[in-house]
Structure formats: structure tokens, C-alpha cells
Motif scaffolding. Sequence first.
Motif, short mmCIF file in Angstrom:
data_model
loop_
_atom_site.label_atom_id
_atom_site.label_comp_id
_atom_site.label_asym_id
_atom_site.label_seq_id
_atom_site.Cartn_x
_atom_site.Cartn_y
_atom_site.Cartn_z
N LYS A 84 1.26 -1.07 -0.05
CA LYS A 84 0.14 -0.09 -0.01
C LYS A 84 0.91 1.31 0.01
O LYS A 84 1.72 1.47 1.00
N ASN A 111 1.02 5.26 -0.19
CA ASN A 111 0.21 6.34 0.07
C ASN A 111 -1.24 6.28 -0.07
O ASN A 111 -1.75 7.03 -0.65
N GLY A 112 -1.48 5.12 0.64
CA GLY A 112 -2.93 4.87 0.52
C GLY A 112 -3.57 4.03 -0.59
O GLY A 112 -4.54 3.39 -0.63
N LYS A 113 -2.82 3.95 -1.43
CA LYS A 113 -3.08 3.22 -2.65
C LYS A 113 -2.61 1.68 -2.84
O LYS A 113 -1.28 1.45 -2.86
N THR A 114 -3.26 0.71 -3.12
CA THR A 114 -2.93 -0.74 -3.11
C THR A 114 -2.25 -0.85 -4.55
O THR A 114 -2.81 -0.56 -5.48
N VAL A 115 -0.96 -1.48 -4.16
CA VAL A 115 -0.25 -1.56 -5.73
C VAL A 115 0.31 -2.97 -5.62
O VAL A 115 0.86 -3.58 -4.66
N GLN A 124 7.32 3.34 -9.72
CA GLN A 124 6.06 3.86 -9.73
C GLN A 124 6.15 5.36 -9.64
O GLN A 124 5.10 6.06 -9.52
N LYS A 164 2.37 -0.73 4.76
CA LYS A 164 1.98 0.43 4.43
C LYS A 164 3.01 1.41 4.22
O LYS A 164 3.88 1.53 5.14
N GLU A 177 4.74 5.39 3.14
CA GLU A 177 4.19 6.45 2.73
C GLU A 177 5.55 7.20 2.41
O GLU A 177 6.56 7.02 2.94
N GLY A 225 2.97 11.50 -0.50
CA GLY A 225 1.58 11.47 0.37
C GLY A 225 1.22 12.33 1.61
O GLY A 225 0.22 12.44 1.91
N LYS A 245 -2.44 16.62 0.84
CA LYS A 245 -3.74 16.16 0.56
C LYS A 245 -4.61 17.44 -0.26
O LYS A 245 -4.48 18.33 0.21
#
Lengths: 321, 157
Positions: free
Chosen positions: B8, B10-14, B32, B72, B74, B78, B81
Motif C-alpha cells: 500500500k 500512500n493509501g493506494k494498493t499496488v 512507481q 503500508k 508513505e 503522500g 492532501k
Amino acid sequence: MTEALPQFTLVRPETLDDALIALQATPDAALSAGGTDLIVRLRKSLVGSDTLIDLTGIKAMNSIDPNENGLRIGAGVTLDQIEHSDLIAQTYPAVVKAAASVAGPSHRQVATLGGNLCLDTRCVYLNQSHWWRKANDFCLKYQGDTCHVAPKGNRCRAAFSGDLAPALLVHDAEVEIAGPTGFRREPLGDLYVEDGATHLTLEPGEILVAVNLPASIRTSDYEKIRVRKTVDFPLAGVAVACDTSQEPPRLWVAVTGTNSRPFLLDPPDDPMLSPADEAFFIALQKQVQKAVSPQRTTMIAPHYRRLSVAALAVRLARRIL
Amino acid sequence: MKRIVSLKINGKTVDDVVPDNSLLMDFLRDKQGLTGTKKGCDGGECGACTVLINGHPRLACITLTASCEDQKIETIEGQSKSGRLSALQRAFHENLGAQCGFCTPGMIMAAEALLRKTPNPDIDQIKTALGGNLCRCTGYTKIIKSVQAAAMSGARQ
């Protein structure tokens, strides 16, 4: 100049048995935990292995357990865990102080007790890029046949630079080792020999799984010298412990960074000397200077390190006695 | 050997296929496109590649991507916002905490880890937490001031 990581196969066992089996299958595999030193050495082509066995998934190696004899710390426990363990701080303060002094906070998140104890020896002629070492005809420790530190000698002088070992030595730690034939325990000091090329006495197929600390009433402390206040490996480090319930108080002193192994040295044993006397500290200073043998393995002159390590020992002894 | 890893970022599943010898830093930057994570010393000494893994500061240049399975991650990308700077980014901007800016992503991520655990750190705690981060412009005074300002702003995300 940096280099890409060489090709290797990563094995991630979840139990100690699986790790031992994997190690049997690939005896030259490198054992990896935090990888904070290993990955750097891999990039510099200092690891002659194409298999990495990652031990971080083995839960049985990741706990700190008090028992009737004292404390058992798994080899996979991170230095950050040790740094913040009240259980260890209460009884073995030097161990916490040594852990907190290793590298930087990001390294300590993943660097482990076992990794620090089995840390490879270091030398200014070794910890360089492949092209640098090649231009220098490599060295006795790896791929070459001459020690550039002591060309007339027949052994590698690379220095051991782990911080935890001296702090554990002054608390009489024992190591627990698993191998193909079962478990064995030995005093931590026996894990090392004075040879920079093969300073660990682990046999092929063996894994260091835990450190056992006996119950202790000793107070202890640890300090080291280095150029940069964080991240740098110690140029020299000293741990002392003291049992003030004895009369006169008994002192234990262990050093790292000066030799190819960390070791305990005997405090001044002249019965006429009492720690209350200035003569005791002068004797201690001389004794440490005599016992250590720093070489030209760092950018800092050996003589300075010899004087510093003795001064550190005296400073800590004065503080603790 | 290659393997499929799921992370994960920055909050996005990869999910991606990575070779065993892939370093997290190269994976983030080259695969990425997250080039905010800087390649400095490339040997775990400078902290420019500091990212957070499960909230803890880690060095991407000495971390294997394969070992980050299900973790996770970050990065500096990230921090902001909806186009708004984070409290730390704003504090670094306003207090001149960035000079050439190369060490800044690592400094901010290391400081972020500190402030999550210790919202009101004293100066020694800031120095300890940033101990592994080098600034070649030697702008440490302003960097420490920036972290203090972010802590005091009380508006951290």
C-alpha cells in the motif's frame, strides 16, 4: 560510486526449522535480518552468496522473555525494541544504551540484536566499492592475499564494530545457537576469535537464535567514540559493569572497535588497589591501553583510538564506582 | 527470482512483479514514478531516501521491496492532501527549512514519524529523530526550527 544489487534468491522461512533446512540446502547462504549492513555489503560485492535467508518472519526469535534465570532476548529483536524496553533498562542499562547508540533511528527500526552480534568486521581497505578494492588488488579478507593494514602479517586485522557485544559481555551473557544437530549454549565471548576474516565461531548451518542474560545486580554503562554523533560505526566502544555489593566493588570492562573481536578484560587485580584510590584508575587506564590493539583500519589513527578507549574506560569506571 | 508483491503506497494498493534484488528506492522511483524519495549516498548513511513503513522511518535504499509485502508505505508525495501542503511541508517552506531541497523529503518523513509519536518534542528529541539525516547545505538550525514550528502549529494532518 554505488553499484546495483547483484542477483540473488530471497528465501523467507517462517519457522526456525525451515530456516535451518534452507541453510542446509544452501550452506553458503547469507543470513539476513534488518539488512542494514548486509545490503550495503551486497552492493559493494562483499558477499559471496547468491541466496539470502531472511530470518525476520521467524516469530520465535522476536521476543524478550523474562525467566527464572534472568532474561532471554531473541536474536530477531530489533535495536529499537531493546532501546525502549523497560525490562532490559531496569537490569542491564548498558545494553539499552548500546542499542540506542547504534547507527540512526531508521536503522534501529529493523537492525536486530543477532545482526549486531554477528556484524561483519570492518576495515578502511575493505568497506569500499568493488572498483576501489580491485584497483588495490583486493585484500586478505576477501578476494585478495595481502592485508594492507599489516602487509607482513598473516591474518586479517579488520575490526569488529558491534555495540551490543561489550554491553552484553559485562553482564555475562550466553548465546543460544541452533544447528543441524540441535541447540547449544556458550558464553558470548566464545562466539568470537581474534581474526578479522573469520571472527565468528558459528559452524556451517548454525544460526544464532537468542541471548540469555543471567539475573544481575550490577550497574552498567556504555559509551563509544566516533566522528559523527550518529550513524557512524564506533572507532572504539567501552562497556563497564560494577557490583557494589562486594567490598571492594568489582568491576567488569569490555571493549569493541579496537580488535577483530569484542572482549572482556580483567580489571586491575592488585589487591592493594581500591577503586577509591586514584592509583586504581591509573592502573585501569594502563591496562586497557595494553589490552587493545587498534590498527590502521579506520581513518582515525590507532594511537588516538588506544588513548581514547582507555580514557573512556576510566570515565565510565569513575561514574559507576 | 521474481515474485508478486502487494503493497500500500500512500493509501493506494499496488500489486507488482518484482525481482528479489529490487530495492524499495528503485521500485518507488523507477516503477512507481515517485521520485520525491531521493537517492543520496545510496548506502544507508544520509537519510535522503527516508520513507515511512507502517508509520516507522525506514531507509528505502537498504530495504528490499520483497520484504515490504502487505506493508503500508508513505512517501513525501503522500504528505500533501488535495493540493494543500502538510503542516510540516508548510513549516519547512515558511521557516526556510529547505535550502537546495535534496534532503528535505527525507527530513520531512523522519520528522513526520517523530511528530506522530511525540507531538511536542523538545530540541534533543528532534535532533535524535533527525540524527540519520544529512543536510549538505548544513541548514540544520532552520530545519529544527521548522519541525518545532510544525509541532506548535497544532494543525498537523
